[in-house]
Write a protein that holds these residues in place. Structure first.
Motif, PDB file in Angstrom:
ATOM      1  N   LEU A  53     -15.643 -50.818 -50.450  1.00 25.67           N
ATOM      2  CA  LEU A  53     -15.903 -51.062 -49.028  1.00 25.67           C
ATOM      3  C   LEU A  53     -16.352 -52.507 -48.849  1.00 25.67           C
ATOM      4  CD1 LEU A  53     -17.719 -47.789 -47.945  1.00 25.67           C
ATOM      5  CD2 LEU A  53     -15.364 -48.442 -47.538  1.00 25.67           C
ATOM      6  N   GLU A  61     -16.325 -56.371 -47.131  1.00 25.95           N
ATOM      7  CA  GLU A  61     -16.517 -56.866 -45.773  1.00 25.95           C
ATOM      8  C   GLU A  61     -15.211 -56.793 -44.983  1.00 25.95           C
ATOM      9  OE1 GLU A  61     -19.326 -57.372 -44.473  1.00 25.95           O
ATOM     10  OE2 GLU A  61     -18.670 -58.240 -42.601  1.00 25.95           O
ATOM     11  N   THR A  76     -12.789 -54.611 -45.439  1.00 24.02           N
ATOM     12  CA  THR A  76     -12.574 -53.197 -45.099  1.00 24.02           C
ATOM     13  C   THR A  76     -13.451 -52.806 -43.918  1.00 24.02           C
ATOM     14  OG1 THR A  76     -12.336 -52.808 -47.473  1.00 24.02           O
ATOM     15  CG2 THR A  76     -12.421 -50.872 -46.068  1.00 24.02           C
ATOM     16  N   ARG A  77     -14.672 -53.274 -43.939  1.00 23.01           N
ATOM     17  CA  ARG A  77     -15.618 -52.950 -42.859  1.00 23.01           C
ATOM     18  C   ARG A  77     -15.067 -53.418 -41.519  1.00 23.01           C
ATOM     19  NH1 ARG A  77     -19.144 -55.019 -39.664  1.00 23.01           N
ATOM     20  NH2 ARG A  77     -19.061 -57.153 -40.427  1.00 23.01           N
ATOM     21  N   LEU A 115     -16.354 -50.975 -38.473  1.00 23.42           N
ATOM     22  CA  LEU A 115     -17.700 -50.474 -38.718  1.00 23.42           C
ATOM     23  C   LEU A 115     -18.704 -51.567 -38.409  1.00 23.42           C
ATOM     24  CD1 LEU A 115     -17.297 -48.637 -42.164  1.00 23.42           C
ATOM     25  CD2 LEU A 115     -17.717 -47.566 -39.960  1.00 23.42           C
ATOM     26  N   TYR A 163     -21.672 -49.448 -42.447  1.00 27.52           N
ATOM     27  CA  TYR A 163     -21.266 -49.623 -43.820  1.00 27.52           C
ATOM     28  C   TYR A 163     -22.177 -48.834 -44.750  1.00 27.52           C
ATOM     29  CZ  TYR A 163     -19.192 -52.797 -47.232  1.00 27.52           C
ATOM     30  OH  TYR A 163     -18.496 -53.348 -48.250  1.00 27.52           O
ATOM     31  N   GLU A 182     -18.445 -42.728 -39.586  1.00 20.48           N
ATOM     32  CA  GLU A 182     -19.863 -42.884 -39.944  1.00 20.48           C
ATOM     33  C   GLU A 182     -20.596 -41.551 -39.777  1.00 20.48           C
ATOM     34  OE1 GLU A 182     -20.236 -45.975 -37.029  1.00 20.48           O
ATOM     35  OE2 GLU A 182     -20.828 -47.434 -38.539  1.00 20.48           O
TER      36      GLU A 182
END
Lengths: 149, 166
Positions: free
Chosen positions: A24, A26, A28-29, A34, A39, B63
């Motif tokens: 994961l 940065e 991908t975030r 996200l 994250y 999330e």
């Protein structure tokens, strides 16, 4: 065998914990839209699902190796699908008998350091043994659990 | 949004799980450990955690789904503990030794007490209620469900490399 499985699962969890930041990234975030702290939720969540699943597997294996009721079923099957209760207690665990079961469980308590053993005399319980016993007794009382076991 | 606020859905779902569990077990006791009921309750609490996270927070679905993983871990961790408390012979033994206080106990006496108690027959009665055996006077007979269970236990043990010692 269960210890090996436990170590493998624990190792897998540690690798996952270390690998999640690499997976994961940065980039991908941003791609998943996200928020920066989201994250962390995903990382925690992945570990939560993983270790929860691992506990399910360990509990299942414990049941399959030490299950009292399962062993009784296998004993009845071995005796041709039918048996008297008295013979079940003698033949429990492929001839180990209930006494053998109890001695096996006692060996576990001694190995954990809960109960010292000298010959046939057991106890008094160690500090950790007393704590574990009080916790268990309290939980059984609070939850009104019947005397099974 | 404060990070702590984001964990409120997990907190509320855990409160729901333990609250219902405590009330139901306390006021509707049963000799049956009801582990399957606890599992269903646990899974409901995970869904609740997810729904609350979606409703109460501004977190994205991925999330929220991840956050419900924490509730899953709490539930499974507790059931792990509960299964030992509810059915373990070892725990019964430990509690019996506690009752001896500062005195040692002759283990043969414990064995005698255990054999004279109804613990083994209580377990057979529970197994009958689960449909695994039929008790007909002094005879215990394996039902088709019990036979099926025995077969699959054997297979699983083979695949996982485990021996069912009891």
């Amino acid at each position: 065998m269960i210890r090996i499985w436990f170590l493998l699962l624990l190792g897998g969890g540690l690798i996952l914990a270390l690998a999640v930041p690499a997976i994961l990234t940065e980039t991908t975030r941003v791609q998943l839209s996200l928020a920066p702290q989201g994250y962390w939720y995903v990382r925690l969540g992945i570990l939560g699902w993983y270790f929860g699943g691992s506990l399910v597997l360990i509990e299942m294996m414990s049941f399959l190796s030490r299950g009292y009721s399962l062993r009784v079923i296998l004993d009845i099957k071995r005796l041709g699908g039918m048996a008297e209760a008295a013979s079940l207690t003698e033949m429990y665990g492929d001839g180990m008998g209930l006494e053998g079961l109890l001695r096996k469980r006692l060996a576990g308590l001694v190995a954990l350091g809960f109960a010292p053993k000298e010959g046939e005399m057991i106890g008094p319980l160690s500090k950790s043994g007393r704590m574990a016993a009080k916790l268990a007794r309290g939980a059984r009382r609070i939850l009104n659990l019947g005397e099974v076991g | 949004m404060s990070i702590l606020i984001s964990f409120i859905p997990v907190f509320l779902a855990a409160l729901f799980f333990f609250g219902v569990h405590f009330v139901a077990w306390r006021f509707w006791p049963s000799p049956h450990p009801r582990i399957s009921h606890l599992l269903v309750l646990g899974m409901l609490s995970c869904v609740l955690a997810l729904l609350l996270a979606l409703q109460l927070t501004t977190l994205l679905s991925v999330e929220c789904l991840a956050l419900s993983g924490l509730q899953f871990l709490i539930v499974i961790g507790y059931i792990f503990f509960y299964a030992g408390i509810a059915r373990s012979v070892t725990v019964t033994m430990l509690i019996r030794f506690l009752e001896q206080g500062n005195h040692a106990m002759d283990f043969n006496e414990f064995i005698r007490e255990y054999n004279e108690s109804t613990r083994f027959s209580d377990r057979l009665i529970l197994m009958e209620k689960l449909g695994l055996i039929t008790i007909n006077g002094p005879q215990t007979i394996l039902t088709p469900r019990g036979s099926f269970t025995a077969r699959w236990v054997g297979r699983l043990n083979l695949w996982l490399g485990i021996q069912l010692e009891g």
